[in-house]
Write a protein that holds these residues in place. Structure first.
Motif, PDB file in Angstrom:
ATOM      1  N   PRO A 148      52.706  89.563  77.697  1.00  0.00           N
ATOM      2  CA  PRO A 148      51.604  90.415  78.188  1.00  0.00           C
ATOM      3  C   PRO A 148      51.203  91.526  77.234  1.00  0.00           C
ATOM      4  O   PRO A 148      50.040  91.918  77.198  1.00  0.00           O
ATOM      5  CB  PRO A 148      52.169  90.991  79.492  1.00  0.00           C
ATOM      6  N   SER A 149      52.144  92.053  76.442  1.00  0.00           N
ATOM      7  CA  SER A 149      51.834  93.154  75.536  1.00  0.00           C
ATOM      8  C   SER A 149      51.401  92.688  74.149  1.00  0.00           C
ATOM      9  O   SER A 149      51.036  93.510  73.301  1.00  0.00           O
ATOM     10  CB  SER A 149      53.054  94.073  75.395  1.00  0.00           C
ATOM     11  N   ASP A 150      51.421  91.382  73.890  1.00  0.00           N
ATOM     12  CA  ASP A 150      51.024  90.857  72.591  1.00  0.00           C
ATOM     13  C   ASP A 150      49.498  90.806  72.467  1.00  0.00           C
ATOM     14  O   ASP A 150      48.772  90.877  73.461  1.00  0.00           O
ATOM     15  CB  ASP A 150      51.605  89.464  72.372  1.00  0.00           C
ATOM     16  N   SER A 151      49.030  90.653  71.236  1.00  0.00           N
ATOM     17  CA  SER A 151      47.586  90.607  71.004  1.00  0.00           C
ATOM     18  C   SER A 151      46.968  89.317  71.520  1.00  0.00           C
ATOM     19  O   SER A 151      45.785  89.291  71.870  1.00  0.00           O
ATOM     20  CB  SER A 151      47.290  90.764  69.508  1.00  0.00           C
ATOM     21  N   ASN A 152      47.724  88.239  71.541  1.00  0.00           N
ATOM     22  CA  ASN A 152      47.236  86.949  72.054  1.00  0.00           C
ATOM     23  C   ASN A 152      48.134  86.491  73.211  1.00  0.00           C
ATOM     24  O   ASN A 152      48.920  85.550  73.068  1.00  0.00           O
ATOM     25  CB  ASN A 152      47.226  85.890  70.949  1.00  0.00           C
ATOM     26  N   PRO A 153      48.026  87.142  74.365  1.00  0.00           N
ATOM     27  CA  PRO A 153      48.931  86.815  75.479  1.00  0.00           C
ATOM     28  C   PRO A 153      48.540  85.529  76.192  1.00  0.00           C
ATOM     29  O   PRO A 153      47.364  85.152  76.225  1.00  0.00           O
ATOM     30  CB  PRO A 153      48.765  88.019  76.407  1.00  0.00           C
TER      31      PRO A 153
END
Length: 255
Positions: A148-153
């Motif tokens: 969820p916190s990644d750039s490509n979730p």
């Protein structure tokens, strides 16, 4: 004259802050998402994958991995798109791919496309993650496989036993009207055609939200919402810092 200069600076700062807010909010919402984000255990659920094009290039193909424990059943055909599936040794669908067909140019910049399919949810409460792969016309691939916190979730659906929480879930634990276990309506990969369910009317109903009767179009991915909230906070802080800078500059001029 100083008052006019201060007003001009304030107006410029507000305009820049508003523009930044709109820009970052647009980036935050431009994710590949699967809805609904909450669904009922055991239900035959209509899911929708929403794909925006973030580049100045058309999206020509999208592959979605079927999470473990989710049983893919049927897809909704769409003109201009060839739809194929991959299966494992147990004849279970492990991924579904939508690819441009004929004269279709794909999903152009500034556009989005939505694809619908039906799957049966796990019987136990859990969270399932939808890994997606977005292909652009230049051969580049964006992998929507992060947390969820990644750039490509990737999108996450919470499978719940609570019917109230799973407001978009199909009624019942095993929706026979959308097909049975023996008649899952798998597609013919050689031709790209799909096999219709026994009851076309109820299948059409299954492609709508069973609570509101509307298509499942909402974009409420938890990762997207968190990123939007963070972006809003950063933008507000930037505006506050701009105001403080203007106030300090004005005080220095007065001295």
């Amino acid at each position: 004259m100083k008052k006019t200069s201060w007003t001009s600076k304030l107006t410029s700062s507000l305009t820049a802050g508003a523009a930044a807010l709109m820009l970052f909010a647009g980036f935050a919402s431009a994710h590949v998402t699967v809805n609904p984000t909450v669904a009922q255990t055991g239900a035959w659920q209509t899911y929708s994958i929403k794909i925006p094009s973030e580049k100045e290039l058309p999206t020509t193909k999208v592959t979605l991995k079927v999470p473990q424990g989710v049983a893919f059943k049927q897809y909704q055909p769409l003109a201009g798109w060839k739809i194929t599936t991959e299966k494992n040794d147990s004849n279970e669908v492990t991924s579904i791919t939508w690819e441009v067909d004929g004269d279709n140019e794909g999903i152009l910049a500034g556009q989005f496309q939505q694809f619908n399919f039906v799957a049966q949810n796990p019987d136990a409460e859990t969270e399932v993650a939808w890994d997606a792969f977005q292909y652009y016309s230049d051969g580049s691939i964006v992998e929507w496989t992060g947390g969820p916190s990644d750039s490509n979730p990737h999108s996450i659906t919470a499978i719940s036993q609570d019917p109230a929480a799973a407001g978009n879930a199909a009624a019942g634990g095993g929706h026979d009207s959308a097909g049975t276990a023996g008649n899952a309506g798998h597609d013919d990969e050689a031709t790209g055609d799909d096999t219709k369910a026994n009851d076309d009317t109820t299948l059409g109903d299954a492609l709508n939200d069973t609570v509101t009767g509307e298509p499942n179009n909402t974009d409420s991915d938890p990762g997207t919402l968190k990123l939007q909230q963070a972006t809003l906070i950063v933008s507000i802080l930037a505006l506050i810092l701009s105001f403080l800078g203007i106030a300090l500059a004005t005080r220095r001029k007065k001295r």
